[in-house]
Write a protein that holds these residues in place. Structure first.
Motif, short mmCIF file in Angstrom:
data_model
loop_
_atom_site.label_atom_id
_atom_site.label_comp_id
_atom_site.label_asym_id
_atom_site.label_seq_id
_atom_site.Cartn_x
_atom_site.Cartn_y
_atom_site.Cartn_z
N LEU A 170 0.83 -1.21 0.00
CA LEU A 170 0.00 0.00 0.00
C LEU A 170 0.87 1.26 0.00
CD1 LEU A 170 -2.79 -1.09 2.51
CD2 LEU A 170 -2.94 -0.98 0.01
N ARG A 171 1.98 1.23 0.74
CA ARG A 171 2.90 2.37 0.74
C ARG A 171 3.43 2.64 -0.66
NH1 ARG A 171 8.23 1.87 0.62
NH2 ARG A 171 8.27 -0.19 1.61
N LEU A 172 3.83 1.58 -1.37
CA LEU A 172 4.32 1.75 -2.73
C LEU A 172 3.22 2.28 -3.64
CD1 LEU A 172 6.36 -1.55 -2.92
CD2 LEU A 172 7.34 0.74 -3.06
N GLY A 173 1.99 1.82 -3.40
CA GLY A 173 0.86 2.30 -4.20
C GLY A 173 0.59 3.78 -3.98
N GLY A 182 3.60 13.84 -10.99
CA GLY A 182 4.90 14.45 -11.21
C GLY A 182 5.66 14.80 -9.96
N LEU A 183 5.20 14.33 -8.79
CA LEU A 183 5.89 14.63 -7.53
C LEU A 183 7.07 13.68 -7.39
CD1 LEU A 183 5.94 16.27 -4.92
CD2 LEU A 183 4.47 14.53 -3.88
N LYS A 184 8.27 14.21 -7.44
CA LYS A 184 9.49 13.39 -7.35
C LYS A 184 9.84 13.19 -5.88
CE LYS A 184 10.49 12.79 -11.74
NZ LYS A 184 10.67 11.48 -12.36
N ALA A 185 9.07 12.35 -5.24
CA ALA A 185 9.28 12.10 -3.81
C ALA A 185 9.21 10.59 -3.57
CB ALA A 185 8.25 12.87 -2.99
N GLY A 186 8.48 10.19 -2.56
CA GLY A 186 8.35 8.77 -2.25
C GLY A 186 9.32 8.35 -1.17
N ARG A 187 9.26 7.05 -0.81
CA ARG A 187 10.07 6.51 0.27
C ARG A 187 10.81 5.27 -0.20
NH1 ARG A 187 4.59 6.48 3.29
NH2 ARG A 187 4.11 6.31 1.09
N LEU A 188 12.04 5.17 0.22
CA LEU A 188 12.91 4.06 -0.15
C LEU A 188 13.54 3.49 1.11
CD1 LEU A 188 14.59 2.38 -2.23
CD2 LEU A 188 16.22 4.29 -2.25
N TYR A 189 13.38 2.19 1.30
CA TYR A 189 13.92 1.50 2.48
C TYR A 189 14.93 0.47 1.98
CZ TYR A 189 10.00 3.68 4.91
OH TYR A 189 9.12 4.60 5.43
N VAL A 190 16.21 0.70 2.30
CA VAL A 190 17.30 -0.12 1.77
C VAL A 190 18.03 -0.81 2.91
CG1 VAL A 190 19.40 -0.12 0.38
CG2 VAL A 190 17.62 1.56 -0.08
N ALA A 215 12.94 12.65 -2.02
CA ALA A 215 12.73 11.28 -1.54
C ALA A 215 13.13 11.13 -0.08
CB ALA A 215 13.52 10.30 -2.40
N GLU A 216 12.40 10.28 0.63
CA GLU A 216 12.77 9.92 2.00
C GLU A 216 13.52 8.59 1.94
OE1 GLU A 216 9.46 9.90 4.67
OE2 GLU A 216 8.53 11.62 3.70
N ILE A 217 14.72 8.57 2.50
CA ILE A 217 15.57 7.39 2.43
C ILE A 217 15.79 6.85 3.84
CG2 ILE A 217 17.73 6.43 1.58
CD1 ILE A 217 16.16 7.76 -0.63
N ASP A 218 15.62 5.55 4.01
CA ASP A 218 15.88 4.90 5.28
C ASP A 218 16.82 3.72 5.02
OD1 ASP A 218 15.42 3.03 7.62
OD2 ASP A 218 14.15 4.67 8.24
N LEU A 377 10.35 5.62 -7.72
CA LEU A 377 11.56 5.91 -6.95
C LEU A 377 12.41 4.67 -6.76
CD1 LEU A 377 13.43 7.42 -4.97
CD2 LEU A 377 11.71 7.00 -3.19
N VAL A 378 11.80 3.58 -6.30
CA VAL A 378 12.55 2.36 -6.05
C VAL A 378 13.13 1.82 -7.35
CG1 VAL A 378 12.46 0.03 -5.10
CG2 VAL A 378 11.13 1.86 -4.02
#
Length: 397
Positions: A170-173, A182-190, A215-218, A377-378
């Protein structure tokens, strides 16, 4: 922050997507047509996105709505799989709410009612009630008393894996809905294993942030088994680093191979030696990878091949910062990836002894969940990670 999505809304949207009309969807989810349209309106309001266009012949998903409904389908499938795996009560998947699943995940992370309640911003009695409601809905034991807290059972941990993957989907959705505007954001968990942390991950992230500056990176940097568990439970999207053949439950993409090298501090008596005899190998004091890791097993196999004894009193460590400090402060030797310490070798802070260890090359690459579908993003990060890995493999980085 995640919008508060209710599973009932999600089931309604999926039914409309699959049947093409509110009336047929209402029959499927056992609600009235007005209730179906009300639930859809609530979902669209929470997301801030129109998912369907109303037509005389029915309801058609928008492009963004179709993508999100496919995410819903995958997410709700996790609940049905959990129901089967746990032998839960019939219709458990249709009755559980996200507040129950968030309580479960918070209690697993904190393993304390007080800490979990603070993490969710809830009163302890509210969290405790949600945990017990979830147990009643499932019809299986999810909690055991442990002092003044609750300890999750095997069933709770299994349900937590499914719940975590559901939330990740759901987060990815939600991120994809933002990207559609066009919002260049999102979250990436690596998850990053030691080899990836020194150059590979930073280089791939720098290129990704050029594309997605908001982007938010964790980044998670624990041991492999901890990261694999986090990947399976949806807490991270992927793992970068040395991969293992004994992980059939995750998908692996091998990108290059990396051998091990014996390394010392610059003041060591053997610094710069072209090779080591069996006697020299046995005389050294070692800093080695933890027991049971592929690097440790590869080094021990090398020692056996040289006829040398395996050291009994080695320091086991996988922290590059600690290893560097120990090599500078003591006359010990370590076994590391030469690529991992390229900067230290170039500056003369560490010195390689002999050639890379024969037969020690490990497959290095990316691990994801099977059938994983990245957001924009991912996906951008994955491509940059592949590009940087290709440069590393060719000796260009």
């Amino acid at each position: 922050m995640e919008p508060p999505l209710k599973p009932r809304w999600l089931r309604v949207a999926l039914a409309i997507f699959e049947h093409g009309s509110a009336l047929r969807a209402a029959e499927t989810v056992h609600l009235s047509a007005p209730a179906v349209l009300g639930a859809l309106g609530s979902l669209e309001g929470a997301l801030g996105e129109k998912l369907f266009e109303r037509h005389a012949t029915g309801m058609r998903p928008t492009e963004a709505g179709a993508g999100f409904c496919r995410r819903i389908k995958t997410a709700l499938a996790e609940l049905r799989e959990a129901e089967t795996a746990l032998h839960a009560k019939r219709r458990f998947a249709g009755m559980v709410d996200l507040v129950h699943l968030r309580a479960l995940l918070a209690l697993q992370e904190a393993e304390s009612v007080g800490a979990a309640a603070r993490a969710l911003g809830l009163a302890q009695p509210t969290l405790h009630r949600a945990a017990r409601e979830l147990e009643a809905l499932a019809g299986v034991t999810l909690w055991e008393r442990a002092g003044r807290g609750l300890r999750p059972t095997w069933a709770a941990r299994r349900l937590g894996e499914h719940a975590g993957r559901m939330q990740a989907e759901l987060r990815l959705g939600v991120d994809e809905l933002q990207e559609a505007h066009g919002l260049k954001a999102g979250r990436l968990y690596v998850g990053a294993l030691p080899l990836a942390r020194s150059h590979w991950l930073p280089a791939a992230l720098a290129r990704t942030l050029d594309d997605y500056p908001r982007a938010e990176i964790d980044i998670m940097d624990g041991p492999y088994d901890q990261q694999r568990a986090a990947l399976r439970a949806g807490r991270i999207d992927l793992i970068l680093g040395p991969l293992r053949a004994d992980s059939p439950e995750i998908a692996q993409e091998w990108l290059f191979f990396d051998p091990l090298t014996i390394v010392t501090g610059p003041g060591h008596a053997l610094a710069g030696a072209t090779g080591l005899s069996r006697a020299a190998l046995e005389a050294l004091d070692w800093i080695l990878p933890p027991q049971g890791t592929p690097s440790r097993l590869a080094f021990e196999a090398y020692l056996h091949g040289q006829g040398a004894r395996v050291p009994e009193h080695a320091i086991a460590c996988n922290s590059l910062i600690t290893i560097r400090a120990l090599l500078r402060a003591t006359p010990r030797s370590a076994v590391l990836s030469k690529r991992q310490i390229g900067a230290e070798l170039a500056r003369g802070e560490l010195v390689a002894v002999g050639a890379p260890i024969a037969g020690s090359a490990q497959p290095v690459g990316i691990a994801t969940r099977p059938a994983f579908r990245p957001s924009g993003l991912v996906g951008a990060f994955l491509q940059h990670a592949r590009d940087v890995a290709g440069e590393i493999g060719r000796g260009q980085a």
